[in-house]
Enzyme design. Sequence first.
Site, PDB file in Angstrom:
ATOM      1  CG  ASP A 299      -1.934   1.070   1.218  1.00 33.84           C
ATOM      2  OD1 ASP A 299      -2.625   1.219   0.201  1.00 33.84           O
ATOM      3  OD2 ASP A 299      -2.057   1.785   2.233  1.00 33.84           O
ATOM      4  CD  GLU A 346      -1.969   2.437  -3.561  1.00 33.22           C
ATOM      5  OE1 GLU A 346      -2.198   3.232  -4.510  1.00 33.22           O
ATOM      6  OE2 GLU A 346      -1.631   2.812  -2.429  1.00 33.22           O
ATOM      7  CG  ASP A 400      -8.918   3.710  -0.121  1.00 35.90           C
ATOM      8  OD1 ASP A 400      -9.488   3.509   0.962  1.00 35.90           O
ATOM      9  OD2 ASP A 400      -7.684   3.781  -0.234  1.00 35.90           O
TER      10      ASP A 400
END
Length: 501
Positions: A299, A346, A400
């Site tokens: 991430d 990511e 998200d």
Amino acid sequence: MINERGAGILLHISSLPSVFGIGDLGPEAKNFADFLVRSHQKYWQLLPLNPTEKAQQHSPYSSISSQAGNILFISPHLLVEEGLLHFSEVEASALPEEAITDYEQAKKIKDKLLGLAWKNYSEGAANHLKNDFDTFKILASRWLNDFALYEVLKKINGDQAWFDWNEEHKHRGANALLQVQEFHAGELEKIKFFQFLFSRQWEQLKKYCNQQGIRLIGDLPFYVSYDSADVWSFPQFFSVDRQGKMTGVAGVPPDAFSDGGQLWGMPVFKWEILRKENYAWWLERLRRNMELFDFIRLDHFRAFSAYWEVPAGSLNAKNGKWQPGPGIDFFTAVKHEFGQLPFIAEDLGDIDNPVIHLREQFHLPGMKVLQFAFGAGFSRSEHIPHHHEKNFIVYTGTHDNNTTRGWFDNDADELTRRSMEQYTGHEVPASDASSVLSRMAYASVASTVILPMQDVLNLDGTARMNLPATMNNNWIWKLITGQLNEEHEMMLRHLAVTYNR
């Protein structure tokens, strides 16, 4: 020939059906793995499995430990199978099934049942676990001992954050810690036992998935919570002063999600000190996650290249500065330690050429999100399918994003909807938006496609998992029994066969 094309589903453990307020690692997790097999899926992607807390709205990206497991995911039914609980005790704790995760109710239930399991074990039940528990304590000691101490000291200090503890506890005074180990030995052992149960149940689930050809994709948050066992145990690696106060706060500059940027409330790393120790803390963290998962999504990958640091005390993230990350040196050390790099970058958001070069130098697959593909200049978008490349994972949306139906209904403007219709060559009603983007993702040349479960079910925006820069009603969406059925299985199987995945 080995087919390198594959597909999978994004679904967190908390979102599995459950009568205990939250999904867990028990029968429903295995049922979902079976569903994936029947649907010709190869991957199950999850959010981080670390412990969450009420103070951080139970965000899995703001954990109190980078290596411990979330004991709310422990399955009571599997504890019955181990001989640690009676079936009647578990049945008496069941709640009416709901479509949201109720963390507070789940905590009450799990505290009660895990307390009973510990009592029964302490009194001689499930003796077959003793050797495995002893082995676990040895193998996990590098993080387990500090985590247990952190949990006990937090209770001793009235559940305050570690930086508000008394001075001896806050600064890890040797005599103070020895006293805690002596006078709270039973409580420390109980905390370690719960972590053992989590790890045992997770290993069983991973083995079950792998035996059926399902690979697990985990998610590694870049930062850890300010109030965490990690920052308390290793303050030298984080931007905190001698009194434990943060000096540099993590976040991102203003973007599509927030005009003021995002201020995450976590300390940034002191990379120069981590580098001097050959990134040992990070290597241990990666090793633990590589034990848990087959692949790991890194991430906020861009922070390995450069990260946004905001001065402590700022009201928003506007006044931050880009600081150099560890970059090539870090991944060279990781590759030297582990050989292969089973990571996914990511690479979303404010991405520049150095980030792309870092990803490409180490041959890490990046991400494409179809909800980002449409609008002005859509034909040139890096997310549009005709610009995809093989070494990428394509999503309709991530945790998200809004659900695709919710995005089409509420977030996409008229230009975005028109460009989507222009690209597909036909009118796209809101009811078809999820299926249209899902088919588009499957048809991509990208080696892997991952669909959020909400898009498989064609759910609207009320099923959204997270809205960045907000604090309420996140991380609560949950399946109910029977919601996922044979029709969804057939749809996924049809897509997998049609597009050679």
